[in-house]
Design a protein around this motif. Structure first.
Motif, PDB file in Angstrom:
ATOM      1  N   GLN A  38       4.234  11.817  -5.288  1.00 24.07           N
ATOM      2  CA  GLN A  38       3.520  11.941  -4.013  1.00 24.07           C
ATOM      3  C   GLN A  38       2.814  10.639  -3.687  1.00 24.07           C
ATOM      4  O   GLN A  38       2.616   9.811  -4.564  1.00 24.07           O
ATOM      5  CB  GLN A  38       2.512  13.091  -4.054  1.00 24.07           C
ATOM      6  CG  GLN A  38       1.544  13.013  -5.194  1.00 24.07           C
ATOM      7  CD  GLN A  38       0.596  14.213  -5.152  1.00 24.07           C
ATOM      8  OE1 GLN A  38       0.890  15.240  -4.567  1.00 24.07           O
ATOM      9  NE2 GLN A  38      -0.553  14.067  -5.784  1.00 24.07           N
ATOM     10  N   GLY A  39       2.479  10.455  -2.409  1.00 26.30           N
ATOM     11  CA  GLY A  39       1.831   9.214  -1.992  1.00 26.30           C
ATOM     12  C   GLY A  39       2.861   8.182  -1.555  1.00 26.30           C
ATOM     13  O   GLY A  39       3.980   8.531  -1.179  1.00 26.30           O
ATOM     14  N   CYS A  40       2.465   6.904  -1.651  1.00 28.41           N
ATOM     15  CA  CYS A  40       3.277   5.849  -1.047  1.00 28.41           C
ATOM     16  C   CYS A  40       3.948   4.957  -2.086  1.00 28.41           C
ATOM     17  O   CYS A  40       3.359   4.613  -3.106  1.00 28.41           O
ATOM     18  CB  CYS A  40       2.404   4.972  -0.140  1.00 28.41           C
ATOM     19  SG  CYS A  40       1.677   5.895   1.209  1.00 28.41           S
ATOM     20  N   PHE A  41       5.180   4.603  -1.784  1.00 28.72           N
ATOM     21  CA  PHE A  41       5.977   3.724  -2.651  1.00 28.72           C
ATOM     22  C   PHE A  41       6.377   2.495  -1.839  1.00 28.72           C
ATOM     23  O   PHE A  41       6.764   2.607  -0.679  1.00 28.72           O
ATOM     24  CB  PHE A  41       7.227   4.474  -3.132  1.00 28.72           C
ATOM     25  CG  PHE A  41       8.197   3.576  -3.847  1.00 28.72           C
ATOM     26  CD1 PHE A  41       7.973   3.193  -5.166  1.00 28.72           C
ATOM     27  CD2 PHE A  41       9.326   3.082  -3.194  1.00 28.72           C
ATOM     28  CE1 PHE A  41       8.861   2.346  -5.824  1.00 28.72           C
ATOM     29  CE2 PHE A  41      10.215   2.236  -3.852  1.00 28.72           C
ATOM     30  CZ  PHE A  41       9.980   1.867  -5.161  1.00 28.72           C
ATOM     31  N   LEU A  42       6.301   1.320  -2.480  1.00 28.68           N
ATOM     32  CA  LEU A  42       6.660   0.067  -1.798  1.00 28.68           C
ATOM     33  C   LEU A  42       7.885  -0.549  -2.455  1.00 28.68           C
ATOM     34  O   LEU A  42       7.894  -0.818  -3.661  1.00 28.68           O
ATOM     35  CB  LEU A  42       5.481  -0.921  -1.882  1.00 28.68           C
ATOM     36  CG  LEU A  42       5.724  -2.302  -1.245  1.00 28.68           C
ATOM     37  CD1 LEU A  42       5.902  -2.183   0.279  1.00 28.68           C
ATOM     38  CD2 LEU A  42       4.560  -3.252  -1.563  1.00 28.68           C
ATOM     39  N   ASP A  43       8.916  -0.786  -1.646  1.00 29.75           N
ATOM     40  CA  ASP A  43      10.147  -1.450  -2.116  1.00 29.75           C
ATOM     41  C   ASP A  43      10.100  -2.894  -1.590  1.00 29.75           C
ATOM     42  O   ASP A  43      10.242  -3.136  -0.388  1.00 29.75           O
ATOM     43  CB  ASP A  43      11.368  -0.692  -1.579  1.00 29.75           C
ATOM     44  CG  ASP A  43      12.689  -1.262  -2.080  1.00 29.75           C
ATOM     45  OD1 ASP A  43      12.675  -2.143  -2.965  1.00 29.75           O
ATOM     46  OD2 ASP A  43      13.738  -0.809  -1.582  1.00 29.75           O
ATOM     47  N   VAL A  44       9.893  -3.820  -2.512  1.00 31.67           N
ATOM     48  CA  VAL A  44       9.687  -5.232  -2.149  1.00 31.67           C
ATOM     49  C   VAL A  44      11.045  -5.941  -2.104  1.00 31.67           C
ATOM     50  O   VAL A  44      11.765  -5.965  -3.098  1.00 31.67           O
ATOM     51  CB  VAL A  44       8.773  -5.900  -3.211  1.00 31.67           C
ATOM     52  CG1 VAL A  44       8.636  -7.391  -2.926  1.00 31.67           C
ATOM     53  CG2 VAL A  44       7.420  -5.215  -3.253  1.00 31.67           C
ATOM     54  N   GLY A  45      11.398  -6.512  -0.949  1.00 28.05           N
ATOM     55  CA  GLY A  45      12.725  -7.124  -0.800  1.00 28.05           C
ATOM     56  C   GLY A  45      13.765  -6.027  -0.778  1.00 28.05           C
ATOM     57  O   GLY A  45      14.738  -6.045  -1.525  1.00 28.05           O
ATOM     58  N   THR A  46      13.573  -5.077   0.129  1.00 25.58           N
ATOM     59  CA  THR A  46      14.366  -3.835   0.137  1.00 25.58           C
ATOM     60  C   THR A  46      15.836  -4.051   0.472  1.00 25.58           C
ATOM     61  O   THR A  46      16.688  -3.220   0.153  1.00 25.58           O
ATOM     62  CB  THR A  46      13.728  -2.820   1.114  1.00 25.58           C
ATOM     63  OG1 THR A  46      14.307  -1.547   0.948  1.00 25.58           O
ATOM     64  CG2 THR A  46      13.877  -3.249   2.570  1.00 25.58           C
ATOM     65  N   GLY A  47      16.170  -5.151   1.134  1.00 28.44           N
ATOM     66  CA  GLY A  47      17.574  -5.406   1.491  1.00 28.44           C
ATOM     67  C   GLY A  47      18.114  -4.294   2.371  1.00 28.44           C
ATOM     68  O   GLY A  47      17.544  -3.996   3.435  1.00 28.44           O
TER      69      GLY A  47
END
Ligand SMILES: C[S@@+](CC[C@H](N)C(=O)[O-])C[C@H]1O[C@@H](n2cnc3c(N)ncnc32)[C@H](O)[C@@H]1O
Length: 209
Positions: A38-47
């Protein structure tokens, strides 16, 4: 409007039709390990967006955000998400993340770090936007690793091992560059307690806030 597609547009198209398809099992394995319930997920350089999409899939309590500097990649990420309401893609540099402190439960960067000319500010920014105890997972292909059968979707013998190995060698990180990246992570606000592990055919750093 230019008559010929740009290099960035061609690179993104090749990624969408190639790795982004045959690495689907890898995205799923990684998403199951680095995501949040739950909550927020960050995908860095998601392409093309697949890690963020898999993290959010079937988890209504999760909001996944993918950031990337490439318009061409983000074009495909938007198409791939197929209207999922809990996935957002934004054009943004990982060294200047426009989210407030402690927004994200978890973050990951898959095959993006080899592009970072200056990783220091990126570790600092991701640290800033993570909650206390949140983790930043940094994955890079290990050119020395064997091809794991179940991490790649092969159809009709494609991609052949030789192609996969060539891609790893070209886009992965050798031991020296990996050690440099690890040293930058250890000197960042994440501090010296950075785990260096293997996951599938990847090396990964696990940086805990
Ligand atoms: C090889 S692609 C990997 C994409 C995706 N993570 C995957 O595994 O399929 C690397 C991506 O990182 C992005 N990238 C590189 N430096 C970046 C930065 N400073 N901020 C955000 N994105 C970045 C590139 O634009 C590119 O789309």
């Amino acid at each position: 409007m230019p008559l010929l597609p740009s290099r960035a547009a061609l690179t993104a198209l090749a990624y969408q039709l190639g790795p982004s398809r045959y690495y689907q099992p890898a995205y799923r394995f990684i998403a199951a390990d680095v995501g949040t319930e739950q909550g927020c997920f960050l995908d860095v350089g998601t392409g093309t967006g697949w890690l963020a999409i898999h993290v959010a899939s079937g988890r209504r309590e999760v909001d996944a955000v993918g950031i990337d500097t490439s318009d061409a990649m983000l074009h495909y990420a938007e198409a791939n998400k197929r209207g999922r309401l809990n996935v957002t893609f934004r054009k943004m540099s990982a060294s200047d993340i426009v989210y407030p402190e402690r927004t994200f439960e978890s973050a990951a960067a898959v095959q993006s770090a080899h592009h970072w000319a200056e990783p220091g500010p990126i570790f600092a920014e991701v640290h800033r936007v993570l909650v206390e105890g949140g983790r930043f997972y940094v994955y890079e292909a290990d050119p020395e690793s064997a091809v794991p059968a179940d991490w790649i979707d092969r159809r009709g013998g494609f991609p052949p091992d030789a192609l996969v190995r060539r891609q790893w060698a070209k886009f992965g990180m050798d031991a020296a560059r990996w050690a440099e990246l690890r040293a930058v992570a250890e000197a960042s606000p994440f501090g010296p307690d950075v785990a260096d592990e293997r996951h599938g055919f990847y090396r990964r750093l696990v940086c805990t806030k």
